[in-house]
Design an enzyme around this catalytic site. Structure first.
Site, PDB file in Angstrom:
ATOM      1  N   GLY B 205       0.803  -1.214   0.000  1.00 29.28           N
ATOM      2  CA  GLY B 205       0.000   0.000   0.000  1.00 29.28           C
ATOM      3  C   GLY B 205       0.834   1.260   0.000  1.00 29.28           C
ATOM      4  CD  GLU B 230      -4.469 -10.224  -3.399  1.00 30.00           C
ATOM      5  OE1 GLU B 230      -4.256 -10.169  -2.191  1.00 30.00           O
ATOM      6  OE2 GLU B 230      -4.528 -11.290  -4.050  1.00 30.00           O
ATOM      7  CG  LEU B 231      -2.162  -2.304  -4.386  1.00 30.46           C
ATOM      8  CD1 LEU B 231      -1.923  -1.656  -5.734  1.00 30.46           C
ATOM      9  CD2 LEU B 231      -2.756  -1.288  -3.409  1.00 30.46           C
ATOM     10  CG  ASP B 232       1.510  -3.093  -3.428  1.00 25.98           C
ATOM     11  OD1 ASP B 232       1.940  -2.745  -4.533  1.00 25.98           O
ATOM     12  OD2 ASP B 232       1.145  -2.281  -2.557  1.00 25.98           O
ATOM     13  CB  ALA B 233      -0.881  -9.551  -3.994  1.00 26.81           C
TER      14      ALA B 233
END
Lengths: 288, 288, 288, 288
Positions: B205, B230-233
């Site tokens: 994040g 999926e953010l940063d995943a």
């Protein structure tokens, strides 16, 4: 690449040519072997091919004692391969040489006792009595060599005898403060592992931390290498460094450096135990 | 493993089985190819075989356009292989997305201009005008997207159109401060590379350096990964860290961290350009 | 310790004695100064005291131009202090010397343009024309010295003249492939910063990556140091290393090494800009 | 900053103000103390001043037992200083809690036996019998707590009693696989040091190596921190990482990680023994 299998390992070097990987893997397939790990490298400066191959023996139909001869006949001979064959079930026998300093020995014993390494340590040799209790508490024979009462030649003769009696495969100099003769080393070519407390080739010889302090370096290192007749000039297996700054005294360098030394030496031993190291022209290939 | 050869590269994955290396290398040998680099790995948890193979096309008798089909027929099909074929002479086309921060872009341009990378950069896209001159000075088209005067959906539609026009193969988000939609990402699966300024999965994040400072960590990191919905995943390609201490302010973390970010991102791009990255189950294999 | 304050910085060295910190901080307090940063070190081998002190001038009642003399009279003289006084508002003027290689220059320009560093770069000097456009695009004067058409002495004379004209405070050799004369260096004692592409003292001289490759080291390094008349032997400001392995060619060492070089050089410049470096007996203290 | 002196150490925190360093060093000078080491830091976010000061007691005219009160009266009180006073001749008494895993314990015993640390280890507590011989061979009492035959509350009550009997100053959890209650921790605030085998805050909780493997990270870490009632969330003393790659199995992560864990834990213990750690707002200052 840690494996618990009953496997065979080949370390190969030969002039580079077409079809080498194919020829070797065909041999394994022919007898039903399953490859566990394969790493190859071509030195393009010298046109030499290198390979480490490990395969599962569970379904392999060729008996162990015939593999070497058969591989030579079917694959190696016509391609001028030099190769070494190992079996994972053969536990290497390692002797440790120490003087007074204990941090590397402790690190080795820690791995030995916990079963992290597949190794036997039949004996520890020392020119001092200091570490006897530590060694014997781990159920390992401690051999004291009183260097004040015998010549170096006599000492080495005794050492070679006892190493032979205990079927030692390789030797680790865990901060051993004696220089081995060329004659001694010839008995264990690429099988004596030393730890030097600098990033070689910088600060070869005695007192590297003092020299590092005087030069004002911002990193100090440790180097583990096979011992050759030229001091601190053998093939390097593993190196690492730690950062230092102006506020670090020589004692601080020693303290920080020792943590590095023991880890670097133990990594080198691990690679050697894994039959992952190939020496060529005074340089190592470390497959991992 | 940098090579200047006219070579072909295969990235392969399939269920593990006996004889896979043999079958693949036999195919290369059959047409007179010379293997330049071979790396394989078996995932023993899932029993999947992976391989990266590069061979010299100089003496290879099979025309480029027939290799894929021929390999599929002779080797891949019966072994359920998924594979990708690349040619070293095909220079990948990379678009860079930036906002205002320039350190990663500078690092990319440095390598681009010096010829360190085999890459074309037809365009840089930005939601700010700040870096226009820098980009245009390097002879690269600068595309400004005024996010205040269009919806995200409109912007992405325009972006996809211009990327297509410029035949862009993959996208690098060089500290681009906009989140891409799942729809956009679907057009470039495992072909959008991001740099996140923390050692993921910690501090995903926004504002990772602030969070790191508040938690009082002694290391800060950077992570380059393929972007997924999926953010940063997404699958991690490269990570590294730098040490910090209590005397470092948040501004110091930013300064130290930026040096790390740019190097980590550029290493990830290098691996991607080398066709050295294979994605499997949201994890990467990086052959090197 | 990055600060945006209007501050003064003292770098002090003197024979160690009781009450030194007290005497210095009393002086600051006497005129209402607020200490921003204080770091001291005592070299116990040589019994020398070192200190870096930064204080906020906002409430400091002594005018700038009187600080040096006043400090000398009240504190320094009787304690045999050598000291340097700097003001944070004085932006240092840095000249960069380059040849053909651009990675370090790019890194410097990146920080210059983004305002990460408080520095002016009035000119870049080179013995090649290759980097002219890059430099001029950043609004910096590019001075080409045609070494083929003048003697080294003539060239250095011209360089010294132009450096003086542009009020240059210190010089950065960003992979500059010419050796400076002792005479030239004498004009900028501890004010010429070089980057050498090895972990000195290993692999001094030309072609360190080739030498590293031949020796078979497992780490390669970079060293930033002040230039003295003895080649590659000046006081070391910053060093770092990267790991390499047998599969890395000399070209790979160069590629990996360049990432290290530029970061090490830029860290050294940063310390110098911060007036954080003190030289004593060919070693540096780097306060940070 | 290792010293063998008979010295006193002050750890101070207070609201930032002018003249703090001056006031503290004046106190030392007044009684003839010679400063050995001084490090200060100002947290500009919260305007708090921190300092670690060590001075030689050889010529110090104030008796040890009066220093604390005198410092409070003359310096601390009016500046709202919180401070801790230590004497280097007071050897801290450390208890080690272990389960079955031995690598951290071996590392601690290595330093204990070689005299690298100034520490007494009166006892090792364990919920398993496995490491009894190792501990007793070093002349240390081994206390087995049979967790199957008593409640956690009973066990902790016994532990607290025996720790008190042995005048234990602080506790090291060397891969101890039990969670301590908030009540237990309250008896040793910022005096229970744990090693967690991940780079916190990533992978808190059990099985961090498994989680790291599944996430596909390229670095794994270790974190040493003071234990608080919130699991794995206490103030971090030391962290470090090692690089891993796709070819590393979970077992390889464990092996590589253990080398990191033991070094990180031992560095944290070293800082604690040096009275170099100050805790503020769940973050540490580590003076070194």
């Amino acid at each position: 690449m840690t494996t618990q299998l009953d496997s065979a390992i080949l370390l190969i070097s030969c002039p580079d040519a077409q079809g080498l990987v194919c020829a070797v893997t065909e041999f394994i397939l022919k007898y039903g072997g399953n490859i566990v790990d394969l790493e190859q490298h071509v030195d393009r400066e010298e046109n030499v091919f290198f390979m480490r191959l490990e395969w599962d023996l569970a379904q392999f139909s060729l008996p162990r004692e015939q593999i070497s001869e058969s591989f030579h006949q079917l694959v190696g001979q016509k391609r001028h391969m030099a190769f070494q064959l190992f079996f994972s079930r053969d536990v290497p026998r390692m002797a440790v040489f120490v003087s007074k300093t204990s941090h590397c020995l402790f690190d080795i014993l820690s791995r030995y006792q916990s079963g992290q390494w597949k190794v036997d340590i039949p004996l520890v040799v020392s020119n001092h009595e200091d570490l006897r209790t530590l060694v014997e508490n781990h159920g390992i024979k401690f051999v004291f060599m009183d260097m004040n009462n015998m010549s170096k030649a006599e000492a080495e003769e005794q050492q070679l005898k006892i190493l032979k009696e205990h079927k030692v495969n390789f030797i680790v100099l865990a901060r051993y403060m004696q220089i081995l003769s060329a004659n001694f080393i010839d008995h264990y070519p690429n099988r004596v592992i030393n730890i030097h407390h600098s990033f070689l080739p910088a600060f070869a010889g005695a007192k590297p931390y003092h020299n590092a302090y005087e030069r004002g370096v911002k990193i100090i290192g440790a180097t583990s290498h096979y011992v050759t007749s030229e001091l601190d000039a053998g093939p390097i297996i593993e190196q690492d460094v730690v950062h230092v700054r102006h506020s670090d005294s020589i004692q601080d360098l020693v303290r920080k450096g020792q943590d590095n030394e023991k880890v670097v030496l133990s990594r080198a031993i691990y690679h050697h135990l894994n039959r992952a190291v190939l020496v060529h022209n005074n340089r190592t290939l470390v497959f991992s």
